[in-house]
Motif scaffolding. Sequence first.
Motif, PDB file in Angstrom:
ATOM      1  N   MET A 172     105.050 -25.139  75.717  1.00  0.00           N
ATOM      2  CA  MET A 172     104.091 -24.115  75.210  1.00  0.00           C
ATOM      3  C   MET A 172     103.464 -24.566  73.900  1.00  0.00           C
ATOM      4  N   GLN A 173     104.096 -25.336  73.090  1.00  0.00           N
ATOM      5  CA  GLN A 173     103.368 -25.831  71.824  1.00  0.00           C
ATOM      6  C   GLN A 173     102.435 -26.936  72.537  1.00  0.00           C
ATOM      7  N   TRP A 174     102.875 -28.029  73.312  1.00  0.00           N
ATOM      8  CA  TRP A 174     101.956 -28.812  73.500  1.00  0.00           C
ATOM      9  C   TRP A 174     100.539 -28.248  74.274  1.00  0.00           C
ATOM     10  N   ALA A 175     100.955 -27.332  75.097  1.00  0.00           N
ATOM     11  CA  ALA A 175      99.805 -26.734  76.101  1.00  0.00           C
ATOM     12  C   ALA A 175      98.801 -25.833  75.162  1.00  0.00           C
ATOM     13  N   GLN A 176      99.236 -25.289  74.072  1.00  0.00           N
ATOM     14  CA  GLN A 176      98.231 -24.710  73.234  1.00  0.00           C
ATOM     15  C   GLN A 176      97.535 -25.681  72.217  1.00  0.00           C
ATOM     16  N   ALA A 177      98.466 -26.650  71.496  1.00  0.00           N
ATOM     17  CA  ALA A 177      97.750 -27.819  70.854  1.00  0.00           C
ATOM     18  C   ALA A 177      96.853 -28.640  71.355  1.00  0.00           C
ATOM     19  N   GLU A 178      96.985 -29.064  72.966  1.00  0.00           N
ATOM     20  CA  GLU A 178      96.395 -30.232  73.703  1.00  0.00           C
ATOM     21  C   GLU A 178      95.575 -29.788  74.579  1.00  0.00           C
ATOM     22  N   LEU A 179      95.739 -28.594  75.190  1.00  0.00           N
ATOM     23  CA  LEU A 179      94.944 -28.056  76.225  1.00  0.00           C
ATOM     24  C   LEU A 179      94.072 -26.688  75.832  1.00  0.00           C
ATOM     25  N   GLY A 180      94.586 -26.333  74.658  1.00  0.00           N
ATOM     26  CA  GLY A 180      93.930 -24.810  74.213  1.00  0.00           C
ATOM     27  C   GLY A 180      94.187 -23.684  75.064  1.00  0.00           C
ATOM     28  N   ILE A 181      95.196 -23.893  75.699  1.00  0.00           N
ATOM     29  CA  ILE A 181      95.564 -22.689  76.651  1.00  0.00           C
ATOM     30  C   ILE A 181      96.973 -21.822  76.127  1.00  0.00           C
ATOM     31  N   PRO A 182      97.183 -20.744  76.321  1.00  0.00           N
ATOM     32  CA  PRO A 182      98.554 -19.860  76.029  1.00  0.00           C
ATOM     33  C   PRO A 182      99.496 -20.889  76.477  1.00  0.00           C
ATOM     34  N   GLY A 183     100.627 -20.516  75.778  1.00  0.00           N
ATOM     35  CA  GLY A 183     101.831 -21.226  75.883  1.00  0.00           C
ATOM     36  C   GLY A 183     102.458 -20.931  77.347  1.00  0.00           C
ATOM     37  N   GLY A 184     102.360 -19.560  77.659  1.00  0.00           N
ATOM     38  CA  GLY A 184     102.972 -19.222  78.876  1.00  0.00           C
ATOM     39  C   GLY A 184     102.193 -19.850  80.042  1.00  0.00           C
ATOM     40  N   VAL A 185     100.788 -19.991  80.039  1.00  0.00           N
ATOM     41  CA  VAL A 185     100.115 -20.827  81.245  1.00  0.00           C
ATOM     42  C   VAL A 185     100.509 -22.143  81.010  1.00  0.00           C
ATOM     43  N   GLY A 186     100.917 -22.860  79.955  1.00  0.00           N
ATOM     44  CA  GLY A 186     101.479 -24.162  79.986  1.00  0.00           C
ATOM     45  C   GLY A 186     102.496 -24.075  80.765  1.00  0.00           C
ATOM     46  N   LEU A 187     103.606 -23.215  80.393  1.00  0.00           N
ATOM     47  CA  LEU A 187     104.980 -23.126  81.180  1.00  0.00           C
ATOM     48  C   LEU A 187     104.835 -23.185  82.662  1.00  0.00           C
ATOM     49  N   MET A 188     103.560 -22.287  83.010  1.00  0.00           N
ATOM     50  CA  MET A 188     103.633 -22.156  84.630  1.00  0.00           C
ATOM     51  C   MET A 188     103.235 -23.434  85.177  1.00  0.00           C
ATOM     52  N   LEU A 189     102.269 -24.266  84.263  1.00  0.00           N
ATOM     53  CA  LEU A 189     101.817 -25.685  84.698  1.00  0.00           C
ATOM     54  C   LEU A 189     103.071 -26.503  84.954  1.00  0.00           C
ATOM     55  N   LEU A 190     104.198 -26.234  84.070  1.00  0.00           N
ATOM     56  CA  LEU A 190     105.301 -27.046  83.931  1.00  0.00           C
ATOM     57  C   LEU A 190     105.949 -26.991  85.558  1.00  0.00           C
ATOM     58  N   TYR A 191     106.075 -25.570  85.890  1.00  0.00           N
ATOM     59  CA  TYR A 191     106.665 -25.233  87.161  1.00  0.00           C
ATOM     60  C   TYR A 191     105.883 -25.696  88.357  1.00  0.00           C
ATOM     61  N   GLN A 192     104.542 -25.446  88.346  1.00  0.00           N
ATOM     62  CA  GLN A 192     103.825 -25.970  89.427  1.00  0.00           C
ATOM     63  C   GLN A 192     103.668 -27.443  89.514  1.00  0.00           C
ATOM     64  N   GLN A 193     103.621 -28.201  88.550  1.00  0.00           N
ATOM     65  CA  GLN A 193     103.221 -29.607  88.637  1.00  0.00           C
ATOM     66  C   GLN A 193     104.861 -30.453  88.779  1.00  0.00           C
ATOM     67  N   GLY A 194     105.558 -29.731  88.258  1.00  0.00           N
ATOM     68  CA  GLY A 194     107.490 -30.166  88.401  1.00  0.00           C
ATOM     69  C   GLY A 194     107.571 -30.219  89.739  1.00  0.00           C
ATOM     70  N   TRP A 195     107.226 -28.983  90.391  1.00  0.00           N
ATOM     71  CA  TRP A 195     107.525 -28.951  91.794  1.00  0.00           C
ATOM     72  C   TRP A 195     106.635 -29.906  92.734  1.00  0.00           C
ATOM     73  N   ALA A 196     105.446 -29.937  92.234  1.00  0.00           N
ATOM     74  CA  ALA A 196     104.317 -30.845  93.022  1.00  0.00           C
ATOM     75  C   ALA A 196     104.830 -32.332  92.957  1.00  0.00           C
ATOM     76  N   MET A 197     105.468 -32.666  91.746  1.00  0.00           N
ATOM     77  CA  MET A 197     105.904 -34.066  91.664  1.00  0.00           C
ATOM     78  C   MET A 197     107.221 -34.460  92.638  1.00  0.00           C
ATOM     79  N   THR A 198     108.167 -33.464  92.461  1.00  0.00           N
ATOM     80  CA  THR A 198     109.293 -33.364  93.177  1.00  0.00           C
ATOM     81  C   THR A 198     108.969 -33.644  94.779  1.00  0.00           C
ATOM     82  N   LEU A 199     108.244 -32.718  95.179  1.00  0.00           N
ATOM     83  CA  LEU A 199     107.887 -32.753  96.605  1.00  0.00           C
ATOM     84  C   LEU A 199     107.422 -34.130  96.902  1.00  0.00           C
ATOM     85  N   PHE A 200     106.423 -34.466  96.044  1.00  0.00           N
ATOM     86  CA  PHE A 200     105.797 -35.940  96.505  1.00  0.00           C
ATOM     87  C   PHE A 200     106.931 -37.014  96.511  1.00  0.00           C
ATOM     88  N   LEU A 201     107.741 -36.904  95.346  1.00  0.00           N
ATOM     89  CA  LEU A 201     108.882 -38.201  95.496  1.00  0.00           C
ATOM     90  C   LEU A 201     109.628 -38.049  96.539  1.00  0.00           C
TER      91      LEU A 201
END
Length: 210
Positions: A172-201
């Motif tokens: 959440m802190q990284w998303a706010q500082a580096e992407l300029g988006i709410p921390g909650g949105v950053g958390l959703m990105l973790l879920y989305q992209q963590g799943w996509a990475m696992t599916l790919f692997l």
Amino acid sequence: EWGGRPDYKPGVRSYQDGVPLVVWIFTDHEAFQKYHEERQGRRLPPGVGGYFTPKTGYIFLFDLPEGNTEARIDEINTLCHEGTHQLEFWYGKQVSRWGKANVGQDAFSEGLAEYLGSVEMNDKRDLKFTGVNLGRLKSMLEYQRQYKEQNREYPVIPIQKLISFENYNQVMQWAQAELGIPGGVGLMLLYQQGWAMTLFLNEYKNGKYK
């Protein structure tokens, strides 16, 4: 019977190689909320369908109405997701000789839970584990649509950063500082992209990178 294993040296904390995996399933969402209000003094956000807590090693979720196949699939997805966290947690405790398991909720943890929590169910209630999390896929497409309307690119967390997170606050802190988006949105990105990475692997080119 809980006195330890004879093959461990004196002073090494140990229990039997097994533990009950406790799951609380409430009759409905109202009972689920009532428990948390009366026993824990808090009301959970309405979108919470269930969760695993490392404080107790328990899963908490609630039953959904009969006759609604989509709702039932969501419930099963939630149980499989949280069950993955529960198994990971207790396995970590076991291999650390029942001491503290220092495993955070990172991209691998959430990605694996989202991957194993992706199931389909037919009219006979037979389950098929697909790995394709339709909920996450839909949310990724919706995020992409929203960003496109704003003439912005859907934010992708660099792979080095994605696998470095060790807890939700870091995300959440990284998303706010580096992407300029709410921390909650950053958390959703973790879920989305963590799943996509696992599916790919696991699935790409018949598990080439598994």
